[in-house]
Motif scaffolding. Sequence first.
Motif, short mmCIF file in Angstrom:
data_model
loop_
_atom_site.label_atom_id
_atom_site.label_comp_id
_atom_site.label_asym_id
_atom_site.label_seq_id
_atom_site.Cartn_x
_atom_site.Cartn_y
_atom_site.Cartn_z
N LYS A 1 0.84 -1.19 0.00
CA LYS A 1 0.00 0.00 0.00
C LYS A 1 0.88 1.24 0.00
CE LYS A 1 -3.83 -2.20 2.46
NZ LYS A 1 -4.62 -2.24 3.72
N LEU A 2 0.47 2.24 -0.76
CA LEU A 2 1.26 3.47 -0.89
C LEU A 2 0.52 4.63 -0.25
CD1 LEU A 2 3.83 4.77 -2.13
CD2 LEU A 2 2.45 5.27 -4.17
N TYR A 3 1.24 5.41 0.55
CA TYR A 3 0.68 6.59 1.19
C TYR A 3 1.50 7.81 0.81
CZ TYR A 3 -1.92 3.36 4.19
OH TYR A 3 -2.77 2.37 4.65
N GLY A 4 0.81 8.96 0.70
CA GLY A 4 1.48 10.20 0.37
C GLY A 4 0.96 11.35 1.19
N TRP A 5 1.79 12.41 1.35
CA TRP A 5 1.37 13.60 2.07
C TRP A 5 2.31 14.75 1.74
CZ3 TRP A 5 3.38 9.17 4.18
CH2 TRP A 5 4.59 9.25 4.88
N GLY A 6 1.87 15.96 2.09
CA GLY A 6 2.68 17.15 1.84
C GLY A 6 2.12 18.03 0.75
N TRP A 7 3.01 18.80 0.14
CA TRP A 7 2.64 19.77 -0.91
C TRP A 7 2.04 19.03 -2.09
CZ3 TRP A 7 5.89 22.22 -5.17
CH2 TRP A 7 5.34 23.42 -5.60
N ASN A 8 0.92 19.54 -2.58
CA ASN A 8 0.16 18.79 -3.58
C ASN A 8 -0.41 19.68 -4.67
OD1 ASN A 8 -0.90 16.31 -4.54
ND2 ASN A 8 -2.89 16.75 -3.61
N LYS A 9 0.24 20.82 -4.90
CA LYS A 9 -0.28 21.80 -5.86
C LYS A 9 -0.53 21.20 -7.24
CE LYS A 9 0.78 26.32 -7.89
NZ LYS A 9 1.73 27.45 -7.91
N PHE A 10 0.30 20.23 -7.64
CA PHE A 10 0.19 19.65 -8.97
C PHE A 10 -0.33 18.21 -8.95
CE2 PHE A 10 3.70 22.75 -8.95
CZ PHE A 10 3.14 23.69 -9.81
N GLY A 11 -0.82 17.78 -7.78
CA GLY A 11 -1.34 16.43 -7.67
C GLY A 11 -0.29 15.39 -7.38
N GLN A 12 0.92 15.82 -6.96
CA GLN A 12 2.03 14.88 -6.80
C GLN A 12 1.84 13.89 -5.65
OE1 GLN A 12 2.13 18.29 -6.55
NE2 GLN A 12 3.90 18.96 -5.36
N VAL A 13 0.90 14.15 -4.75
CA VAL A 13 0.61 13.18 -3.69
C VAL A 13 -0.22 12.01 -4.25
CG1 VAL A 13 -0.60 12.87 -1.47
CG2 VAL A 13 0.85 14.87 -1.84
N GLY A 14 -0.97 12.27 -5.33
CA GLY A 14 -1.62 11.18 -6.05
C GLY A 14 -2.96 10.73 -5.52
N VAL A 15 -3.63 11.58 -4.76
CA VAL A 15 -4.89 11.15 -4.13
C VAL A 15 -6.13 11.79 -4.75
CG1 VAL A 15 -3.79 10.53 -1.96
CG2 VAL A 15 -4.60 12.88 -2.30
N GLY A 16 -5.98 12.32 -5.96
CA GLY A 16 -7.15 12.80 -6.71
C GLY A 16 -7.54 14.24 -6.48
N ASP A 17 -6.71 14.99 -5.76
CA ASP A 17 -6.99 16.41 -5.57
C ASP A 17 -5.68 17.20 -5.64
OD1 ASP A 17 -5.64 16.27 -3.07
OD2 ASP A 17 -7.49 15.76 -2.03
N THR A 18 -5.76 18.50 -5.41
CA THR A 18 -4.55 19.33 -5.40
C THR A 18 -4.44 20.09 -4.09
OG1 THR A 18 -5.78 21.07 -6.57
CG2 THR A 18 -4.43 19.59 -7.91
#
Length: 453
Positions: free
Chosen positions: A305-322
């Motif tokens: 399972k992959l988890y992401g967090w932090g700055w997401n202005k361009f969608g780089q966290v990958g969870v469907g939002d910015t």
Amino acid sequence: MDAVMSAADDAGAASGREDPPPAVVLVSAGASHSVALLAGNMLCSWGRGEDGQLGHGDAEDRLVPTVLSGFDAAAPGITSVICGADHTTAYSEDEQQVYSWGWGDFGRLGHGNSSDVFTPQPVKALQGIKIKQIACGDSHCLAVTMAGEVQSWGRNQNGQLGLGTTEDSLLPQKIQAFEGVCVKMIAAGAEHTAAVTEDGDLYGWGWGRYGNLGLGDRNDRLVPEKVSSVEGEKMVLIACGWRHTITVSSSGSLYTYGWSKYGQLGHGDFEDHLVPHKLEALKDSSISQISGGWRHTMALTSDGKLYGWGWNKFGQVGVGDTDDHCFPVQVKFPEDQKVAQVACGWRHTLAFTEKKNVFSWGRGTSGQLGHGEIVDRNKPVMIDALSPDGPGCKKLEPSTAVPFAAKVWVSPSERYAIVPDEKVPNSGEGTARGNGADANVPENDVKRMRVHS
């Protein structure tokens, strides 16, 4: 057997599908470019090529994965590849040779000069040395030998090379401070470096303004300094973001420290942490892999399972939002495919699954996502050319560039336009909750503002 293969070939031809691409072995991401190592020691790269970081012999961008042909006719059998911000480094186990190419300022390529290089060139100073791991930061690199020694080279304005000085090094130099210490793994950020030893000790050095060295203060260190033990746990993995650090203990617990203006530490707040702080949100998961982006973080669990967090202005966290996320959020993949590896670029992220399908998301304006387009994506999208399940299984593009050795060298002072004082506004890019603006670091130079917009 032949009859079966023939029938399969006929079926493939009838469906219009090409043969599946070679299986992906590992992926790596830089500021605006990406690379992949495929089975058979094949390298391919895509994204921004302005400084030769793609290795195709020109300065052109590539919107889809393109096979490198810049090595000698006798393929050197590349076994690992890692991206710096605007350069790339690879290692051939057979040859015991490190190669590098891309932007050469500050000696980050290790060739003894500051010239840009547009095709893979051997780092002669490391020839014949058995390398265990290589780490590339923004403008500096390090290599851990099989004997546990560490060599470093490139930019050193904050002591990130660990050599006891602030002088850049155009050639690899051994970090003498690790004499008698066997290093297991290293990680490089923008201007700081971290390491874990075979004994499980954690070290930090270089630029420390946000506590990213884990030493309890905001001071720089010119040589590696041991971080106080965390609950008696031994550390086994280390990764750096731009100005934050991530580490995993032998029990699978994840710790982060440093800059957290965008929630990249994952503790539910936006406060810097000056010492390693356990990530409670993932305390019930065993972390098997970590990666740090410019201002975001990704963690992979032992069950894929992959988890992401932090700055997401361009969608780089990958969870469907910015939206920025200060807590870990799970990244969803088609058909619940289990993730095998993840790599953060500055504003984009790569991952491949146990089924050997490669996905990318985040900033895409230089083609670094490999989808043949220049749009951002806020959730994982399969890279067709590298994925056996990709529609059509497009063939990998061959490199058609006519190689040339190097562009005209421009001195760092001419390439850099450093903001002269902290009164010049910089859109808050280097400010973190009253810690002051970073007016004299590479983040503010004209070239980077243009390259990485």
